[in-house]
Design a protein around this motif. Structure first.
Motif, PDB file in Angstrom:
ATOM      1  N   ARG A 105      -4.751   2.231   2.669  1.00 16.72           N
ATOM      2  CA  ARG A 105      -4.685   2.659   1.264  1.00 16.72           C
ATOM      3  C   ARG A 105      -5.023   1.507   0.323  1.00 16.72           C
ATOM      4  O   ARG A 105      -5.789   1.655  -0.617  1.00 16.72           O
ATOM      5  N   ARG A 114      -8.267   0.666  -2.613  1.00 20.32           N
ATOM      6  CA  ARG A 114      -8.124   0.267  -4.015  1.00 20.32           C
ATOM      7  C   ARG A 114      -9.294  -0.644  -4.427  1.00 20.32           C
ATOM      8  O   ARG A 114      -9.690  -0.667  -5.575  1.00 20.32           O
ATOM      9  N   TYR A 171      10.285  -9.894   2.221  1.00 20.23           N
ATOM     10  CA  TYR A 171       9.080 -10.737   2.356  1.00 20.23           C
ATOM     11  C   TYR A 171       9.405 -12.159   2.837  1.00 20.23           C
ATOM     12  O   TYR A 171       8.758 -12.668   3.744  1.00 20.23           O
ATOM     13  N   GLN A 172      10.401 -12.803   2.205  1.00 23.55           N
ATOM     14  CA  GLN A 172      10.694 -14.180   2.619  1.00 23.55           C
ATOM     15  C   GLN A 172      11.583 -14.180   3.871  1.00 23.55           C
ATOM     16  O   GLN A 172      11.433 -15.039   4.733  1.00 23.55           O
ATOM     17  N   ARG A 231      13.378 -15.389 -10.831  1.00 17.95           N
ATOM     18  CA  ARG A 231      14.469 -14.396 -10.963  1.00 17.95           C
ATOM     19  C   ARG A 231      15.593 -14.924 -11.860  1.00 17.95           C
ATOM     20  O   ARG A 231      16.176 -14.160 -12.645  1.00 17.95           O
ATOM     21  N   GLY A 242       0.795  -1.234   0.000  1.00 22.30           N
ATOM     22  CA  GLY A 242       0.000   0.000   0.000  1.00 22.30           C
ATOM     23  C   GLY A 242       0.824   1.279   0.000  1.00 22.30           C
ATOM     24  O   GLY A 242       0.292   2.369   0.209  1.00 22.30           O
ATOM     25  N   GLY A 287       2.131   2.703  -2.482  1.00 22.65           N
ATOM     26  CA  GLY A 287       1.885   3.495  -3.695  1.00 22.65           C
ATOM     27  C   GLY A 287       2.912   3.203  -4.775  1.00 22.65           C
ATOM     28  O   GLY A 287       3.263   4.075  -5.561  1.00 22.65           O
ATOM     29  N   LYS A 288       3.367   1.958  -4.821  1.00 22.29           N
ATOM     30  CA  LYS A 288       4.429   1.573  -5.753  1.00 22.29           C
ATOM     31  C   LYS A 288       4.000   1.723  -7.203  1.00 22.29           C
ATOM     32  O   LYS A 288       4.751   2.263  -8.023  1.00 22.29           O
ATOM     33  N   SER A 289       2.786   1.270  -7.519  1.00 26.87           N
ATOM     34  CA  SER A 289       2.312   1.379  -8.917  1.00 26.87           C
ATOM     35  C   SER A 289       2.223   2.840  -9.346  1.00 26.87           C
ATOM     36  O   SER A 289       2.574   3.198 -10.469  1.00 26.87           O
ATOM     37  N   THR A 290       1.759   3.673  -8.429  1.00 22.25           N
ATOM     38  CA  THR A 290       1.657   5.112  -8.693  1.00 22.25           C
ATOM     39  C   THR A 290       3.062   5.678  -8.924  1.00 22.25           C
ATOM     40  O   THR A 290       3.288   6.474  -9.849  1.00 22.25           O
ATOM     41  N   ARG A 318       4.933 -16.379 -11.430  1.00 18.93           N
ATOM     42  CA  ARG A 318       4.239 -15.317 -10.668  1.00 18.93           C
ATOM     43  C   ARG A 318       2.799 -15.736 -10.328  1.00 18.93           C
ATOM     44  O   ARG A 318       2.343 -15.563  -9.206  1.00 18.93           O
ATOM     45  N   GLN A 330       3.657  10.554   2.926  1.00 18.47           N
ATOM     46  CA  GLN A 330       3.400  11.980   2.625  1.00 18.47           C
ATOM     47  C   GLN A 330       2.395  12.104   1.475  1.00 18.47           C
ATOM     48  O   GLN A 330       2.179  11.162   0.726  1.00 18.47           O
ATOM     49  N   SER A 346      12.911 -10.151  -1.689  1.00 20.53           N
ATOM     50  CA  SER A 346      13.082 -11.503  -1.126  1.00 20.53           C
ATOM     51  C   SER A 346      13.591 -11.434   0.304  1.00 20.53           C
ATOM     52  O   SER A 346      13.167 -12.205   1.169  1.00 20.53           O
ATOM     53  N   ARG A 374      10.010  -4.070  -8.318  1.00 23.48           N
ATOM     54  CA  ARG A 374      10.483  -5.075  -7.349  1.00 23.48           C
ATOM     55  C   ARG A 374      11.618  -5.927  -7.929  1.00 23.48           C
ATOM     56  O   ARG A 374      11.661  -6.222  -9.117  1.00 23.48           O
ATOM     57  N   GLU A 412      -0.883 -10.666  -0.191  1.00 24.66           N
ATOM     58  CA  GLU A 412      -1.630  -9.529   0.391  1.00 24.66           C
ATOM     59  C   GLU A 412      -2.620  -9.982   1.471  1.00 24.66           C
ATOM     60  O   GLU A 412      -3.075  -9.176   2.266  1.00 24.66           O
TER      61      GLU A 412
END
Ligand code: T5A
Length: 212
Positions: free
Chosen positions: A147, A151, A106-107, A76, A14, A16-19, A51, A191, A103, A98, A159
């Motif tokens: 956030r 969506r 998350y892992q 990878r 959340g 805002g990575k895609s943004t 994926r 921010q 890795s 990413r 997620e």
């Protein structure tokens, strides 16, 4: 060192990575820099199949953390050999939504896998083809969660994890940023968007200036 330039974008849930990716794409384009965009897990046909295995919620069996880690690195390996290394060797710029740090976060952080195993895979599969610049979007997990909820899309398998998982993910990302501050630039993604964009713009401009 390969002649191309390699940028990665990372972030907690959340953040805002895609943004941010959209903003970075536009900014590099306006700076007349031609970039090959890719993502992880994924980036090649086979890696995109992996994926799907990784992110699609499963009802028949729980995925073990080790399986998840090895599948991330299987994707990878394919991505490195088929896309990233050839492009960097040809002197092109590559940007990945990413990459490796995820890795460790998350892992390593989230799933609590000992980082010595991740390091082994890192040395084998990534070697010295490390990103030249990583933008890490950091946000308080609770705020990120809110956030992401807004969506309104279905949650993927990862997620669906609980808050404490994302708290550990964030901590592991912050540890990585502390260990490698020259490469990993921390961005306060809590921010307002225009301030996040200002921060990204100045990091990108400084990077472009230094490599040209
Ligand atoms: N993974 C990946 C691993 O576990 N190990 C690995 O090695 C790798 C490579 C991939 C998943 O795989 C895992 C991590 C991930 O769980 P993904 O495709 O990267 O997934 O997807 P997400 O993590 O879900 O990232 P997204 O980019 O899709 O989502 P974000 O970060 O939530 O971004 P976004 O832009 O959709 O923002 C969410 C909302 O916030 C708003 C946006 O408009 C949107 O509604 N927003 C803001 N609101 C206020 N202020 C701002 N500054 C805002 N910025 C955005």
């Amino acid at each position: 060192m390969l002649p191309g330039k390699f940028i990665t974008i990372e972030g907690t849930e959340g953040a805002g990575k895609s943004t941010a990716v959209q903003f970075i794409k536009n900014h590099l384009q306006q700076s007349n820099i031609n970039v090959i965009w890719t993502r992880e897990p994924g980036g090649t046909e086979l890696a995109e199949h992996i994926r799907n295995l990784l992110l699609h919620p499963m009802s028949y069996e729980e995925m073990e953390p080790e399986t998840e880690l090895l599948l991330m690195f299987a994707a990878r390996a394919q991505h490195m050999k088929k896309r990233i290394v050839p492009a960097l060797t040809a002197g092109q710029w590559v940007a990945s939504d990413r990459f490796l740090d995820a890795s460790y976060a998350y892992q390593g952080g989230g799933r609590k896998i000992d980082s010595k195993y991740i390091k082994l895979l890192d040395q084998w599969i990534v070697g010295d083809v490390y990103p030249d610049l990583t933008l890490l979007l950091d946000i308080d997990p609770q705020k990120g969660f809110e956030r992401a909820e807004k969506r309104g899309t279905d949650k993927d398998r990862i997620e669906q994890e609980k808050m404490d998982f994302f708290i550990r993910v964030r901590q592991a990302y912050l540890v990585r940023a502390k260990q490698d501050p020259k490469r990993i630039k921390l961005i306060d993604a809590g921010q307002p968007l225009f301030m996040v964009e200002d921060q990204m713009r100045s990091i990108l401009n400084e990077f472009i200036e230094n490599v040209q």
